[in-house]
Write an enzyme that holds these catalytic residues in place. Structure first.
Site, PDB file in Angstrom:
ATOM      1  N   GLY A  87     100.617   7.082  34.500  1.00 60.90           N
ATOM      2  CA  GLY A  87      99.385   7.491  34.941  1.00 60.90           C
ATOM      3  C   GLY A  87      98.936   7.501  36.518  1.00 60.90           C
ATOM      4  N   ASP A  93     105.439   0.273  23.771  1.00 61.76           N
ATOM      5  CA  ASP A  93     104.240   1.092  23.413  1.00 61.76           C
ATOM      6  C   ASP A  93     103.069  -0.348  23.066  1.00 61.76           C
ATOM      7  N   LEU A 113      97.818  -1.451  33.196  1.00 64.17           N
ATOM      8  CA  LEU A 113      96.955  -0.264  33.319  1.00 64.17           C
ATOM      9  C   LEU A 113      96.841   0.673  32.340  1.00 64.17           C
ATOM     10  N   ALA A 127      96.141   2.588  28.909  1.00 68.78           N
ATOM     11  CA  ALA A 127      94.969   2.732  28.244  1.00 68.78           C
ATOM     12  C   ALA A 127      94.726   4.116  27.656  1.00 68.78           C
ATOM     13  N   GLN A 128      94.037   4.463  26.743  1.00 67.88           N
ATOM     14  CA  GLN A 128      93.141   5.654  26.322  1.00 67.88           C
ATOM     15  C   GLN A 128      92.194   5.328  27.497  1.00 67.88           C
ATOM     16  N   SER A 129      92.244   6.221  28.296  1.00 70.70           N
ATOM     17  CA  SER A 129      91.337   6.290  29.386  1.00 70.70           C
ATOM     18  C   SER A 129      90.050   7.178  29.798  1.00 70.70           C
ATOM     19  N   GLU A 132      82.504   1.362  33.926  1.00 71.07           N
ATOM     20  CA  GLU A 132      82.121   1.999  32.638  1.00 71.07           C
ATOM     21  C   GLU A 132      81.441   0.937  31.855  1.00 71.07           C
ATOM     22  N   TYR A 143      85.227   3.626  24.612  1.00 68.38           N
ATOM     23  CA  TYR A 143      86.133   3.320  25.519  1.00 68.38           C
ATOM     24  C   TYR A 143      85.477   2.081  26.486  1.00 68.38           C
ATOM     25  N   LYS A 163      87.044  -1.653  26.629  1.00 68.02           N
ATOM     26  CA  LYS A 163      87.203  -2.395  27.576  1.00 68.02           C
ATOM     27  C   LYS A 163      86.614  -3.844  28.124  1.00 68.02           C
ATOM     28  N   HIS A 171      87.824   6.167  40.632  1.00 63.78           N
ATOM     29  CA  HIS A 171      88.730   6.780  41.806  1.00 63.78           C
ATOM     30  C   HIS A 171      89.601   7.802  41.283  1.00 63.78           C
ATOM     31  N   ARG A 227      95.128  12.879  39.631  1.00 62.97           N
ATOM     32  CA  ARG A 227      94.201  12.782  38.393  1.00 62.97           C
ATOM     33  C   ARG A 227      94.346  13.625  37.306  1.00 62.97           C
TER      34      ARG A 227
HETATM   35  P1  NAP Z   1      95.615   7.493  33.171  1.00 62.56           P
HETATM   36  O1  NAP Z   1      95.868   8.437  34.413  1.00 62.56           O
HETATM   37  O2  NAP Z   1      94.854   8.116  32.277  1.00 62.56           O
HETATM   38  O3  NAP Z   1      96.752   6.630  32.734  1.00 62.56           O
HETATM   39  C1  NAP Z   1      96.751   5.959  31.515  1.00 62.56           C
HETATM   40  C2  NAP Z   1      98.245   5.389  31.263  1.00 62.56           C
HETATM   41  O4  NAP Z   1      98.225   4.603  30.145  1.00 62.56           O
HETATM   42  C3  NAP Z   1      99.358   6.409  31.040  1.00 62.56           C
HETATM   43  O5  NAP Z   1     100.795   6.145  31.891  1.00 62.56           O
HETATM   44  C4  NAP Z   1      99.616   6.747  29.768  1.00 62.56           C
HETATM   45  O6  NAP Z   1     100.723   7.048  29.251  1.00 62.56           O
HETATM   46  C5  NAP Z   1      99.560   5.200  29.309  1.00 62.56           C
HETATM   47  N1  NAP Z   1      99.298   4.920  27.898  1.00 62.56           N
HETATM   48  C6  NAP Z   1      98.300   5.456  27.047  1.00 62.56           C
HETATM   49  N2  NAP Z   1      98.569   4.953  25.847  1.00 62.56           N
HETATM   50  C7  NAP Z   1      99.456   4.141  25.716  1.00 62.56           C
HETATM   51  C8  NAP Z   1     100.258   3.356  24.742  1.00 62.56           C
HETATM   52  N3  NAP Z   1     100.021   3.623  23.468  1.00 62.56           N
HETATM   53  N4  NAP Z   1     101.449   2.946  25.126  1.00 62.56           N
HETATM   54  C9  NAP Z   1     102.070   2.944  26.484  1.00 62.56           C
HETATM   55  N5  NAP Z   1     101.394   3.408  27.414  1.00 62.56           N
HETATM   56  C10 NAP Z   1     100.204   4.092  27.253  1.00 62.56           C
HETATM   57  O7  NAP Z   1      94.421   6.372  33.802  1.00 62.56           O
HETATM   58  P2  NAP Z   1      94.181   5.875  35.244  1.00 62.56           P
HETATM   59  O8  NAP Z   1      93.210   6.898  36.037  1.00 62.56           O
HETATM   60  O9  NAP Z   1      95.636   5.864  36.174  1.00 62.56           O
HETATM   61  O10 NAP Z   1      93.652   4.639  35.067  1.00 62.56           O
HETATM   62  C11 NAP Z   1      94.541   3.175  35.004  1.00 62.56           C
HETATM   63  C12 NAP Z   1      93.926   2.294  34.367  1.00 62.56           C
HETATM   64  O11 NAP Z   1      92.614   1.877  34.904  1.00 62.56           O
HETATM   65  C13 NAP Z   1      93.162   2.606  32.750  1.00 62.56           C
HETATM   66  O12 NAP Z   1      93.245   1.565  31.846  1.00 62.56           O
HETATM   67  C14 NAP Z   1      91.485   3.078  33.160  1.00 62.56           C
HETATM   68  O13 NAP Z   1      91.137   2.839  31.759  1.00 62.56           O
HETATM   69  C15 NAP Z   1      91.522   1.989  34.070  1.00 62.56           C
HETATM   70  N6  NAP Z   1      90.334   2.395  35.286  1.00 62.56           N
HETATM   71  C16 NAP Z   1      90.443   3.661  35.530  1.00 62.56           C
HETATM   72  C17 NAP Z   1      89.504   4.191  36.480  1.00 62.56           C
HETATM   73  C18 NAP Z   1      89.778   5.610  37.220  1.00 62.56           C
HETATM   74  O14 NAP Z   1      88.590   5.805  37.787  1.00 62.56           O
HETATM   75  N7  NAP Z   1      90.810   6.128  37.401  1.00 62.56           N
HETATM   76  C19 NAP Z   1      88.573   3.361  36.600  1.00 62.56           C
HETATM   77  C20 NAP Z   1      88.272   2.106  36.030  1.00 62.56           C
HETATM   78  C21 NAP Z   1      89.407   1.897  35.268  1.00 62.56           C
HETATM   79  P3  NAP Z   1     101.166   8.549  29.255  1.00 62.56           P
HETATM   80  O15 NAP Z   1     101.533   9.085  30.472  1.00 62.56           O
HETATM   81  O16 NAP Z   1     102.240   8.719  28.342  1.00 62.56           O
HETATM   82  O17 NAP Z   1      99.937   9.415  28.383  1.00 62.56           O
HETATM   83  O1  G4F Z   2      85.465  12.132  35.196  1.00 59.13           O
HETATM   84  P1  G4F Z   2      84.727  11.721  34.133  1.00 59.13           P
HETATM   85  O2  G4F Z   2      85.360  12.111  32.850  1.00 59.13           O
HETATM   86  O3  G4F Z   2      84.927  10.067  34.138  1.00 59.13           O
HETATM   87  P2  G4F Z   2      84.061   8.818  33.433  1.00 59.13           P
HETATM   88  O4  G4F Z   2      83.298   9.167  32.240  1.00 59.13           O
HETATM   89  O5  G4F Z   2      83.119   8.289  34.556  1.00 59.13           O
HETATM   90  O6  G4F Z   2      85.372   7.761  33.305  1.00 59.13           O
HETATM   91  C1  G4F Z   2      86.143   7.621  34.458  1.00 59.13           C
HETATM   92  O7  G4F Z   2      85.919   6.235  35.251  1.00 59.13           O
HETATM   93  C2  G4F Z   2      85.656   5.234  34.601  1.00 59.13           C
HETATM   94  C3  G4F Z   2      85.092   4.124  35.601  1.00 59.13           C
HETATM   95  O8  G4F Z   2      83.624   4.001  35.628  1.00 59.13           O
HETATM   96  C4  G4F Z   2      86.879   4.920  33.960  1.00 59.13           C
HETATM   97  F1  G4F Z   2      86.804   3.500  33.437  1.00 59.13           F
HETATM   98  C5  G4F Z   2      87.346   5.728  33.047  1.00 59.13           C
HETATM   99  O9  G4F Z   2      88.710   5.408  32.491  1.00 59.13           O
HETATM  100  C6  G4F Z   2      87.694   7.223  33.629  1.00 59.13           C
HETATM  101  O10 G4F Z   2      88.522   7.102  34.741  1.00 59.13           O
HETATM  102  O11 G4F Z   2      83.122  11.809  34.250  1.00 59.13           O
HETATM  103  C7  G4F Z   2      82.253  11.553  35.066  1.00 59.13           C
HETATM  104  C8  G4F Z   2      80.900  11.945  34.740  1.00 59.13           C
HETATM  105  C9  G4F Z   2      80.570  11.558  33.510  1.00 59.13           C
HETATM  106  O12 G4F Z   2      79.065  11.346  33.311  1.00 59.13           O
HETATM  107  C10 G4F Z   2      80.543  13.155  32.532  1.00 59.13           C
HETATM  108  O13 G4F Z   2      79.283  13.323  31.641  1.00 59.13           O
HETATM  109  O14 G4F Z   2      81.023  13.675  34.798  1.00 59.13           O
HETATM  110  C11 G4F Z   2      80.263  13.973  33.930  1.00 59.13           C
HETATM  111  N1  G4F Z   2      80.639  15.449  33.593  1.00 59.13           N
HETATM  112  C12 G4F Z   2      80.049  16.413  33.440  1.00 59.13           C
HETATM  113  N2  G4F Z   2      80.428  17.661  33.440  1.00 59.13           N
HETATM  114  C13 G4F Z   2      81.825  15.823  33.000  1.00 59.13           C
HETATM  115  C14 G4F Z   2      81.816  17.018  33.047  1.00 59.13           C
HETATM  116  N3  G4F Z   2      83.037  15.038  32.867  1.00 59.13           N
HETATM  117  C15 G4F Z   2      84.172  15.545  32.427  1.00 59.13           C
HETATM  118  N4  G4F Z   2      85.428  15.081  32.257  1.00 59.13           N
HETATM  119  N5  G4F Z   2      84.080  17.024  32.368  1.00 59.13           N
HETATM  120  C16 G4F Z   2      82.951  17.869  32.484  1.00 59.13           C
HETATM  121  O15 G4F Z   2      83.043  19.095  32.364  1.00 59.13           O
END
Ligand code: NAP
Ligand code: G4F
Length: 355
Positions: A14, A61, A83, A85-87, A130, A156, A160, A186, A191
């Protein structure tokens, strides 16, 4: 001789997993990454960062506790960064049970495996802003911190929240080093394309190169605290270098709406956003957190961490990267993360269409 530290990362394929792997390799760590078997290999982020050959890969897994125990035995890590997750929040409304299992219950599978086999491992859990959910309404008054009430608004974030609490329970109940990173959004060029920042950057680049005529978008009013992912993985590492485990908010302290995101992204290519934007109900959620802004003062004080890349710069980085990629694509170059490999959003039938 000083022994190299070892780290095990779940979710190595990821966005954060790839940046964290790079960060730890640069620090001299031996890095092990858990990946799941897919019908199509998914190592493009590691490849893009030039580290695919440097990370030890272990198939496992999150749904399979035995495979997690096996990964611990193979890697014998000093630090484990959970890290995976179904994110994707929107997808959690489509698959709430699977999200509960993979995003929530998997945390206990890992903590139990650590407790039973190697209690000294330092554990990091990727919690999230979230979880604050409705409490985000307080953002009119102030940014949110570690003590604010958690009121999730999606399957989700409910999952969490479970992971966050079970991490605290293992810390307090068994004396394990288990930290929660409450990270606000972030972003980066790595992404997933479905998240709003990269989706908008990608679509704006296509409009600017005459490859598309409009950007379809959902809730323009939603506000988020958007930081830059490579900086956030450093905070994860810092949390595990402390004497005691704790919970930390990592954020920029700035709120921006999706509307501002559109405006800024089109500004980078000198176009007016309103001429190219269409609101589409397929991108609305049954519930959406209205606003999230974080107060990172505890992390600043205790970890000496602060954000450097803020909203404007982050949007510029993303849009410029997408323009660069699409310009080369027009000249015949292909990239592993090419948008044409993704399903067109118009062909995805979600329950929001029936709302
Ligand atoms: P991401 O790009 O969606 O990566 C998720 C990772 O989880 C991928 O490597 C995915 O593998 C793996 N995964 C999903 N299901 C799995 C399973 N059943 N077994 C093993 N691996 C599995 O997410 P990210 O943005 O890097 O975020 C990392 C973590 O931080 C997540 O837990 C997310 O919820 C959390 N988080 C993210 C943000 C953000 O803004 N990015 C903010 C707060 C928290 P595949 O590549 O095979 O799908
Ligand atoms: O980019 P988003 O899908 O991120 P969201 O829902 O904030 O979640 C991300 O950040 C979380 C941390 O707070 C993580 F935990 C989570 O794993 C993930 O990384 O949406 C951001 C905002 C939402 O309010 C959504 O409703 O953008 C709004 N939005 C408006 N139009 C959209 C769209 N989101 C997406 N994905 N696509 C749109 O077309």
């Amino acid at each position: 001789m000083i022994r190299m530290k070892k780290a095990l990362i779940t979710g190595v394929t990821g966005q954060d997993g790839a940046y964290l792997t790079k960060f730890l390799l640069d620090k001299g760590y031996e890095v092990y990454g858990i990946y799941r078997r897919l019908s199509t290999p998914n190592f493009w982020r590691l490849d893009h960062l030039g580290i695919f050959d440097k990370v030890n890969l272990i198939p496992a897994d999150l749904g399979d506790a035995g495979s997690i125990v096996e990964a611990l035995k193979i890697s014998e890590p000093d630090e484990l960064y959970h890290l995976a997750a179904q994110s994707y929040v929107q997808a959690s409304f489509e698959t709430p049970v699977a999200t509960g299992d993979i995003t929530g219950l998997s945390v206990t599978r890992i903590l139990e495996a650590i407790r039973q086999n190697c209690k000294d491992i330092k554990f990091y859990f990727a919690a999230t802003s979230e979880m604050l959910g409705k409490t985000g309404l307080l953002n009119g008054e102030r940014p949110l911190n570690e003590n604010d009430v958690l009121r999730p608004m999606s399957p989700y974030s409910a999952a969490k929240l479970y992971g966050y609490w079970i991490t605290k329970i293992y810390r307090e109940g068994y004396g394990m080093f288990a930290a929660n990173g409450i990270l606000f959004n972030h972003e980066s060029p790595l992404r997933g394309l479905e998240f709003v920042t990269r989706k908008v950057a990608n679509e704006v680049a296509k409009v600017s190169l005459d490859l598309s005529k409009e950007v379809k978008i959902g809730n323009l009013d939603a506000k988020r605290d958007w930081g830059y992912a490579p900086e956030y993985v450093e905070a994860m590492w810092l949390m595990l270098q402390q004497d005691e485990a704790d919970d930390y908010v990592i954020a920029t302290g700035e709120a921006h709406s999706v509307r501002e995101l559109m405006e800024k992204a089109f500004d980078v290519v000198d176009l007016g956003w309103q001429d190219w934007t269409r609101v589409d109900k397929r991108f609305f959620r049954p519930l959406d957190v209205p606003s999230l802004v974080g107060d990172y003062s505890k992390a600043e004080k205790k970890l000496n961490w602060r954000p450097r890349v803020k909203f404007d710069k982050m949007v510029e980085i993303l849009v410029e990267k997408e323009c660069y990629r699409w310009e080369r694509w027009l000249k015949g170059e292909r990239f592993p993360w090419d948008a044409p490999n993704y399903t067109s959003e118009a062909r995805i039938l979600t329950r929001s269409l029936g709302m």
